[in-house]
Each structure stands twice: as C-alpha cells, then as structure tokens.
Design an enzyme around this catalytic site. Structure first.
Site, mmCIF file in Angstrom:
data_model
loop_
_atom_site.group_PDB
_atom_site.id
_atom_site.type_symbol
_atom_site.label_atom_id
_atom_site.label_comp_id
_atom_site.label_asym_id
_atom_site.label_seq_id
_atom_site.Cartn_x
_atom_site.Cartn_y
_atom_site.Cartn_z
ATOM 1 N N ILE A 167 2.592 -1.340 5.070
ATOM 2 C CA ILE A 167 2.063 0.006 5.323
ATOM 3 C C ILE A 167 3.239 0.945 5.535
ATOM 4 O O ILE A 167 4.235 0.575 6.163
ATOM 5 C CB ILE A 167 1.103 0.011 6.537
ATOM 6 C CG1 ILE A 167 0.480 1.408 6.722
ATOM 7 C CG2 ILE A 167 1.795 -0.475 7.809
ATOM 8 C CD1 ILE A 167 -0.655 1.426 7.744
ATOM 9 N N THR A 215 0.844 -1.197 0.000
ATOM 10 C CA THR A 215 0.000 0.000 0.000
ATOM 11 C C THR A 215 0.875 1.241 0.000
ATOM 12 O O THR A 215 2.076 1.176 0.258
ATOM 13 C CB THR A 215 -0.909 0.052 1.242
ATOM 14 O OG1 THR A 215 -0.095 0.278 2.409
ATOM 15 C CG2 THR A 215 -1.706 -1.227 1.417
ATOM 16 N N ILE A 234 6.459 -2.893 7.694
ATOM 17 C CA ILE A 234 6.468 -1.435 7.762
ATOM 18 C C ILE A 234 7.408 -0.903 6.686
ATOM 19 O O ILE A 234 8.581 -1.264 6.634
ATOM 20 C CB ILE A 234 6.914 -0.949 9.157
ATOM 21 C CG1 ILE A 234 6.096 -1.637 10.260
ATOM 22 C CG2 ILE A 234 6.793 0.565 9.230
ATOM 23 C CD1 ILE A 234 4.594 -1.464 10.142
ATOM 24 N N LYS A 235 6.869 -0.046 5.807
ATOM 25 C CA LYS A 235 7.668 0.481 4.700
ATOM 26 C C LYS A 235 8.496 1.680 5.173
ATOM 27 O O LYS A 235 7.941 2.664 5.679
ATOM 28 C CB LYS A 235 6.772 0.903 3.538
ATOM 29 C CG LYS A 235 6.114 -0.255 2.827
ATOM 30 C CD LYS A 235 5.128 0.206 1.768
ATOM 31 C CE LYS A 235 5.810 0.651 0.501
ATOM 32 N NZ LYS A 235 4.806 0.908 -0.584
ATOM 33 N N ILE A 236 9.807 1.571 4.991
ATOM 34 C CA ILE A 236 10.741 2.638 5.345
ATOM 35 C C ILE A 236 11.551 2.984 4.095
ATOM 36 O O ILE A 236 12.112 2.075 3.467
ATOM 37 C CB ILE A 236 11.681 2.198 6.475
ATOM 38 C CG1 ILE A 236 10.887 1.925 7.755
ATOM 39 C CG2 ILE A 236 12.763 3.256 6.735
ATOM 40 C CD1 ILE A 236 11.728 1.397 8.919
#
Length: 368
Positions: free
Chosen positions: A107, A44, A138-140
């Site tokens: 996300i 996403t 978790i998108k970093i």
C-alpha cells in the site's frame, strides 16, 4: 493451475498481482488466483483503488458509517484502503508463512508526499500501524527525498516496497538506503529477519520514453534500437543487485538475519501493441525477483507465455553496450530518467486526485 505460470514460478520469479478490490477479496477471486495462478503477492496504487471503489457497491456500508462519524475524505480513503490491504494480507498469510519473502501486500504512502521526507515517514508509520499485518509492505517512492524516508522506515522495522525506480544509479542509492536502515535497526536491537523489502524497477515506461526519442532522431541506426532499452535497463539493475547483495556490507547483515531486498519488475504491461504482450515477463525471467503484473498480462502469460531459462544473469555487458549505442545516436539517458521520475511523481499525484474525487463522490451520494 496454469502450467506456464507455474513454470515461471519454478524459475524463481514471484508472481504478484498488480490489482486489488474488495470484490476480489469477498468473492474469493484473490484466493483463487493464489491457488490456481501461482499468485503470491499483491501491489496496489491509488488508481487501482479508485477503480475498485467506483465500480463496486461493496464499500457503501463502510463509507456510510464513516460519513456518519464525520470523517473527511482523506480519512475515508485511509480506512477503505487499509481495510482492503489488511484483508488481502490475511488471505496471503499462509503464503507468507510457507515462503521466505512472498505473501506480501503493498500500500502506497500518499503521493503528494513524494518530495516530503518527514511527511512520508509519518504516512508510512500510520499505514503500517493501521494495516497491522507483518506481511504488509509500505510503498515509498525512490525520490531524493524518499531515500532517507526509506532508511527511517526500515530502521523502525517497517517493511518497504520502494517504488518509482528508473535508473541503476538511483537503484544503487535505494539499496544503500535499505542497508543503512538495516544497520540502524540492528543497532537498535530489532529482529532483522522480520523486515522485508522489494525495489520496484519500472520497465515499460523506459521503452515508451526512449522509443519516442529514437523516432524523433529518425535515423536507421536509431530505429534499430527501439524496444530494447527497458529490458536492458532492468538487466543492468539486476547486475547491480547481485553486486551489492554479495558484498561484505550485506554479508554482515545477512549473518544477523537480514533479508535481501529483491528487485521487482513493475510496469510490466506492454504499452506498445507492436511488442509481444508478455515481453516484460519472458525477457526478465531470473531467480530472486518479483514480477508484478496487471491481470491482463497475467492472463496473457498463462495463455502463451514462454519460460526459456534465465534471461538476465550475465547479460549486463550486453545491456551496457546497448546503452552506449543509445548515447551514440543522441539519446540523453540522464535526461530520460529525470523526465520519467518527474512524470512518475506527477502521475502518482493525478492518480491520488482521481481517488480523492471518486471517494468524495461516494460520500456525496451518502450525504444526499
């Protein structure tokens, strides 16, 4: 089930959908894609959520309740998006249980934090706690400031999708950040087998930027190189992946139960209509990778995509030769990757602003 998509999955490519909405979740569409289209993960971003929230009434009750509780727009966004990701994680949970690395839902940390290490770490911790599902990612972003945040998140046992990678050089730094995080997690006594990560290597934007430069150069030699750089760049990245994840540093972590950080081909929707619409899927088939596709690309591959075998392994030398040719005709590759990262961060911020505007509009309607 699509035979073409099954063939892609059988070749070792994990098919993830680059889209999510509450409508997909509540109508059973996402579950159907898992069952019928070999989809084993979801990614996403704020633009995806903005479209979902703007085009559906399924968020209205939650928005009304949050507004009634006095929530500000950032809180509303946080609650809406983590709710969707949590529910998508539950749908994908059987896939996560049945496979080693799939069944994941990503996300993104707030994009305005892309150059803020401590802010990114705090955002990652908050999202991880709120989603509260082991199959979340978790998108970093892989900015210079993002690298220590990746290490910190992994060290804390948070699974991470590293996004916005354009160059093999930065990709190597990302892999180092991941391994460092695993080493710290091991030192802290964490169970390494519970930590997952993918490295999202952006594909189509590389061709968009380099093709424009080749056109500006204007020679026949330059024109002959168009449309090849993105695939070559990804093939070089895969070569780096194979090198790092076969070395002694990795082997020590693998012996302690760690999982490899798989390459993920992102931005695989073709931007140039002159190119085949399945280009960035067909030409990047190789085991131990993820291809996250917009639904349009997924459907195109299901209709006419071809799997002709491994298109990546052993092609690093050929890819490097193309890069040497690009440099020879005058393409400044270092500048290309700098521009793409800066533009990528800017696009993330614009995307976030779009989401804020969309949600604020929904809140304003409630308040009226």
């Amino acid at each position: 089930m699509s035979d073409r998509l099954k063939a892609l999955a059988d070749a070792g490519v994990s098919i993830w959908l680059d889209d999510l909405s509450r409508e997909r979740i509540e109508t059973g569409n996402l579950a159907d894609l898992v069952k019928e289209r070999s989809v084993v993960g979801v990614t996403t971003n704020p633009t995806i959520f903005a479209a979902a929230i703007a085009n559906g009434a399924r968020y209205d009750d939650q928005v009304k309740a949050l507004v009634a509780d006095g929530a500000e727009v950032d809180k509303v966004i946080f609650e809406l998006t983590t709710e969707d990701v949590r529910n998508a994680c539950d749908i994908l949970a059987p896939v996560a249980a049945a496979t080693k690395d799939d069944g994941r839902v990503s996300i993104e940390v707030e994009p305005t934090l892309a150059n803020d290490t401590e802010g990114t770490i705090a955002s990652a911790r908050a999202l991880w706690a709120a989603v509260d599902r082991p199959n979340a990612l978790i998108k970093i972003p892989a900015t210079l400031e993002g690298l220590p945040a990746i290490t910190a998140a992994i060290a804390a046992g948070i699974s991470v999708n590293v996004t916005l990678i354009f160059s093999t050089e930065r990709y190597r730094a990302v892999m180092d950040a991941y391994l460092t995080g695993l080493e710290q997690a091991k030192e802290a006594g964490l169970d390494l087998s519970t930590i997952r990560s993918v490295a999202s290597f952006f594909v189509s934007r590389v061709d968009t930027e380099i093709d424009a430069r080749l056109e500006k150069i204007g020679t026949s030699e330059a024109a002959a190189l168009a449309g090849q750089a993105a695939v070559a760049n990804a093939r070089l990245a895969y070569g780096a992946f194979q090198e790092v994840f076969s070395g002694p540093r990795w082997q020590a972590l693998a012996a302690a139960g760690a999982n490899a950080q798989r390459p993920l081909w992102a931005s695989t929707g073709v931007k140039n209509p002159a190119y085949p619409d399945t280009l960035y899927v067909t030409d990047l088939v190789v085991a131990d990778t993820v291809n996250t596709m917009p639904e349009k690309t997924l459907n195109a591959f299901a209709d006419h995509g071809e799997v002709t075998g491994d298109e990546v392994t052993g092609k690093a030398a050929e890819a490097q030769a193309l890069f040497d040719q690009l440099a020879a005709v005058g393409v400044d590759l270092a500048d290309v990757f700098t521009v793409l990262e800066v533009e990528g961060v800017d696009k993330f911020k614009v995307s976030w602003a779009e989401l804020v505007e969309t949600v604020q509009g929904q809140m304003d309607q409630v308040e009226r």
